[in-house]
Design a protein around this motif. Sequence first.
Motif, PDB file in Angstrom:
ATOM      1  N   ILE A  41       0.851  -1.152   0.122  1.00 24.73           N
ATOM      2  CA  ILE A  41      -0.021   0.088   0.073  1.00 24.73           C
ATOM      3  C   ILE A  41       0.901   1.141  -0.073  1.00 24.73           C
ATOM      4  O   ILE A  41       1.527   1.425   0.842  1.00 24.73           O
ATOM      5  N   ILE A 187      -9.375  -0.037   3.589  1.00 19.37           N
ATOM      6  CA  ILE A 187      -7.926  -0.114   2.861  1.00 19.37           C
ATOM      7  C   ILE A 187      -6.812  -0.863   3.513  1.00 19.37           C
ATOM      8  O   ILE A 187      -6.100  -1.496   2.698  1.00 19.37           O
ATOM      9  N   ALA A 191      -3.981  -4.911   2.402  1.00 21.57           N
ATOM     10  CA  ALA A 191      -2.595  -5.027   2.267  1.00 21.57           C
ATOM     11  C   ALA A 191      -1.984  -6.439   2.071  1.00 21.57           C
ATOM     12  O   ALA A 191      -2.871  -7.550   2.801  1.00 21.57           O
ATOM     13  N   VAL A 196      -2.157  -1.417  -3.667  1.00 20.88           N
ATOM     14  CA  VAL A 196      -2.938  -0.079  -3.636  1.00 20.88           C
ATOM     15  C   VAL A 196      -2.087   1.341  -3.595  1.00 20.88           C
ATOM     16  O   VAL A 196      -1.030   1.286  -3.030  1.00 20.88           O
ATOM     17  N   SER A 210      -0.434   3.390   5.001  1.00 22.64           N
ATOM     18  CA  SER A 210       0.494   2.868   4.022  1.00 22.64           C
ATOM     19  C   SER A 210       1.534   2.236   4.556  1.00 22.64           C
ATOM     20  O   SER A 210       2.035   2.391   5.669  1.00 22.64           O
TER      21      SER A 210
END
Length: 329
Positions: A41, A187, A191, A196, A210
């Motif tokens: 990510i 989101i 992972a 992403v 992230s």
Amino acid sequence: MLTGRPIPSVLGMIEVEQLTQQYGARAAIQDLTFRVEAGEILGFLGPNGAGKTTTLRILAAAQPASRGTARIAGWDVHRQAQAVRQRIGYLPEIPPLYPEMTVQAYLSFVARLKGVVAGDRPQRLAETLQRCGLNDRAQTPIRKLSKGYRQRVGLAQAIVHDPPVILLDEPTVGLDPRQLQEVRSLIRSLAGEKTVIFSSHILSEVSQVSDRVVILNQGRLVTTTATRELLQQGGWHYRLEVSGDRNPLAVLQSLDGVQSVQMQAQTGDRWIISLTSQADQEIGAAIAATIQQQGGQLWELRRDRPSLEEIFLRLTAPVPLNPSEEPAE
């Protein structure tokens, strides 16, 4: 029918090399080079107008670049655009929704549009509705949904065909704190399973989601680094309270590893000083020794890391531009 074959990817699931987008004499992005590994990510950061949306549109094969190359899973986004579109899920900042359709009817339409075979659609719809927390809204017209639920539907259309790569352009804009947390959790759940890119202009938000960040400013790459290492780029902040016969400001400025020194306050023979070290330089012991060597008394020495917001503002500070180089999102 697809033409050509994918170029073997030895660098990552997403590869960008010298990517540039010109609008006349104006460059929205210039010479971008970065990669994203499979299952990673990536936080895609920059102030408004930095070029994030332009880059994502190019990666989504929604517009061609002026020059440079980009590949998704080995497929060239320009020469093999249809192959790329089949392998990505793309959520633009404004989700592409049809407000009069129900959630389930819309997602069924998107799945059909994106080539999910009829026999697989029921399972894909069920899994997507579950994953995005939309089961209890499946029969609700999209126009009746809150902004948070519309964002969930936007995310659902990006993953309903089970693509290996997902591109999300500012997916949390306008959400309340609870909705923000729900979208971030969704989101994060991708992972390792999906690759992403998640764009935002808020560093602290991206750091919660992230593995690594790419920061753009005025269309150019500023830095790419692991999220956990970003704080080290800001050096240390020190707050000193010192007393003595001599103002210690000049001698502190001469220390190795010092980036900046500022006087915050002075009362009689006492000074309160703010000092910032250069990137990843720990100079607390040198500060204390210097004060003692000049006969001063150190009453307080406090060390803190700069905030993520401070680092972001420093990295994206405006630089002078020629009138023809004004950036565009």
